[in-house]
Motif scaffolding. Structure first.
Motif, PDB file in Angstrom:
ATOM      1  N   ALA A  47       0.825  -1.215   0.000  1.00 31.57           N
ATOM      2  CA  ALA A  47       0.000   0.000   0.000  1.00 31.57           C
ATOM      3  C   ALA A  47       0.852   1.256   0.000  1.00 31.57           C
ATOM      4  N   ASP A  48       2.153   1.101   0.292  1.00 31.09           N
ATOM      5  CA  ASP A  48       3.058   2.246   0.288  1.00 31.09           C
ATOM      6  C   ASP A  48       4.147   2.088  -0.770  1.00 31.09           C
ATOM      7  N   ILE A  49       3.810   1.452  -1.871  1.00 27.59           N
ATOM      8  CA  ILE A  49       4.803   1.244  -2.932  1.00 27.59           C
ATOM      9  C   ILE A  49       5.320   2.567  -3.487  1.00 27.59           C
ATOM     10  N   ASP A  50       4.582   3.648  -3.264  1.00 28.66           N
ATOM     11  CA  ASP A  50       5.015   4.956  -3.742  1.00 28.66           C
ATOM     12  C   ASP A  50       6.260   5.456  -2.989  1.00 28.66           C
ATOM     13  N   ARG A  51       6.690   4.733  -1.959  1.00 32.62           N
ATOM     14  CA  ARG A  51       7.954   5.071  -1.300  1.00 32.62           C
ATOM     15  C   ARG A  51       9.135   4.892  -2.252  1.00 32.62           C
ATOM     16  N   CYS A 111      -1.959   4.446  -4.590  1.00 37.36           N
ATOM     17  CA  CYS A 111      -0.726   5.198  -4.372  1.00 37.36           C
ATOM     18  C   CYS A 111       0.213   5.118  -5.575  1.00 37.36           C
ATOM     19  N   VAL A 112      -0.010   4.167  -6.478  1.00 39.91           N
ATOM     20  CA  VAL A 112       0.797   4.108  -7.698  1.00 39.91           C
ATOM     21  C   VAL A 112       0.721   5.437  -8.439  1.00 39.91           C
ATOM     22  N   GLY A 113      -0.414   6.098  -8.334  1.00 39.10           N
ATOM     23  CA  GLY A 113      -0.583   7.392  -8.988  1.00 39.10           C
ATOM     24  C   GLY A 113       0.377   8.453  -8.493  1.00 39.10           C
ATOM     25  N   ARG A 114       0.994   8.229  -7.346  1.00 39.97           N
ATOM     26  CA  ARG A 114       1.940   9.193  -6.798  1.00 39.97           C
ATOM     27  C   ARG A 114       3.393   8.884  -7.175  1.00 39.97           C
ATOM     28  N   MET A 115       3.583   7.872  -7.989  1.00 35.39           N
ATOM     29  CA  MET A 115       4.937   7.517  -8.433  1.00 35.39           C
ATOM     30  C   MET A 115       5.255   8.360  -9.668  1.00 35.39           C
ATOM     31  N   SER A 116       5.632   9.574  -9.411  1.00 39.69           N
ATOM     32  CA  SER A 116       5.720  10.593 -10.467  1.00 39.69           C
ATOM     33  C   SER A 116       6.808  10.328 -11.499  1.00 39.69           C
ATOM     34  N   ARG A 117       7.817   9.540 -11.169  1.00 36.99           N
ATOM     35  CA  ARG A 117       8.905   9.291 -12.111  1.00 36.99           C
ATOM     36  C   ARG A 117       8.708   8.015 -12.929  1.00 36.99           C
ATOM     37  N   LEU A 118       7.645   7.304 -12.670  1.00 34.87           N
ATOM     38  CA  LEU A 118       7.403   6.049 -13.373  1.00 34.87           C
ATOM     39  C   LEU A 118       7.054   6.328 -14.835  1.00 34.87           C
ATOM     40  N   ASP A 119       7.822   5.735 -15.745  1.00 37.62           N
ATOM     41  CA  ASP A 119       7.518   5.916 -17.166  1.00 37.62           C
ATOM     42  C   ASP A 119       7.198   4.612 -17.882  1.00 37.62           C
TER      43      ASP A 119
END
Length: 314
Positions: free
Chosen positions: A216-220, A240-248
């Motif tokens: 649930a905190d994978i965005d860390r 929270c995946v939506g908060r992984m801003s650098r994921l391309d």
């Protein structure tokens, strides 16, 4: 009577001398055999060392030991004389064990032992503090020692297709420079907690495992650029995946997903997404990203070669 005693004495002395001569011959023979064996062992060691030296080459200014498609099930002790080598490329040799002498290779930067028969990693590997790349895919490794966390300079770690590997020690979170990690085609059912605390991790492949859920905190994992999760058992993706801003790059093909989180619509940096072969609801299926070209699909059973064409650029 005196003559008889003298005769008996002489006979006994003669017999004793014969016994002594026999023992001396036996000892001389033993010493000769030992010396012969030592000479033979020395010759074999020199011959083996010469073979190893023939496999040395220089690449980009580094001294590299290259053994491939040869029979080296056991690495010889004389290898320790080549401790100045900076890279090992020992592939498809049937190698069964990483020798403890590896700790003496303090200049080692790359160790590629892919496609062998290794079943374990020795604790001594923790002494390789300058090691940057450790490639152990397609072996039989079922356990990762905690001492691997002492390889503080490690930037790339590949453990794909070891089949029985299903967990990582928490101490691996100390690998603060690790950028690329390949755990595909193993037996992971739970996402390793240590991965969430690797600050430099940019590229992670956990495809072909048995993952049922993501943390649930994978965005860390703030620096993650590419996440490969194809062929698992995932039923949902945490918001929270939506908060992984650098994921391309995000590959989720061949899972059990029934919907796509709406938050993913705001992930403007995503360049490649794959939701193929999931039981998506009709509205999600129609709104999912267009299928990628054939050359970009997540791979087949051979994995390693296949990923060469589908990895996102750094």
């Amino acid at each position: 009577m005196a003559v008889s005693v003298r005769a008996m004495t002489a006979l006994w002395e003669s017999e004793i001398q014969n016994i002594r001569r026999g023992r001396q011959k036996t000892e001389l023979g033993r010493r000769s055999s030992v010396a012969g064996a030592a000479a033979t062992g020395l010759w074999e060691e020199r011959h083996t060392l010469a073979r190893l030296k023939d496999k040395l080459e220089t690449r980009d200014g580094r001294l590299v030991l290259c053994l491939e498609n040869e029979d080296w099930q056991v690495l010889p002790g004389c290898l320790s004389r080549l401790s100045h080598v900076q890279e090992w490329h020992i592939r498809r040799t049937g190698l069964q064990k990483i020798p403890a002498l590896v700790s003496g290779f303090q200049n080692l930067l790359v160790m590629d032992l892919s496609r062998n028969a290794l079943s374990q990693i020795p604790a001594e590997i923790g002494g390789l503090t300058r090691l940057r790349e450790l490639l152990l895919s397609f072996n039989r490794i079922g356990h990762i020692p905690e001492e691997l966390a002492d390889c503080r300079g490690l930037e790339r770690l590949e453990l794909a297709a070891n089949r029985d590997l299903d967990r990582l020690p928490d101490r691996l979170s100390r690998l603060s420079r690790l950028e690329r990690l390949d755990l595909s085609m193993n037996a992971f059912e739970d996402f390793p907690a240590c991965l969430l605390s690797m600050p430099a991790l940019e590229w992670l492949d956990m495809g072909g495992n048995g993952l049922r859920a993501l943390p649930a905190d994978i965005d860390r994992m703030e620096n993650l650029h590419a996440l490969w999760l194809q062929r698992n058992q995932l039923e949902r993706i945490p918001d929270c995946v939506g908060r992984m801003s650098r994921l391309d790059t995000l590959v989720l093909s061949a899972n059990r997903l029934t919907d796509i989180p709406p938050v993913m619509e705001d992930m403007c940096n995503l360049r490649f997404v794959n939701f193929r072969d999931n039981p998506l609801a009709p509205q999600d299926a129609s709104s999912s990203p267009s299928p990628p070209a054939e050359s970009e699909e997540d791979g087949g059973e051979d994995g390693e070669e296949d990923r060469g064409g589908r990895r996102a650029p750094p």
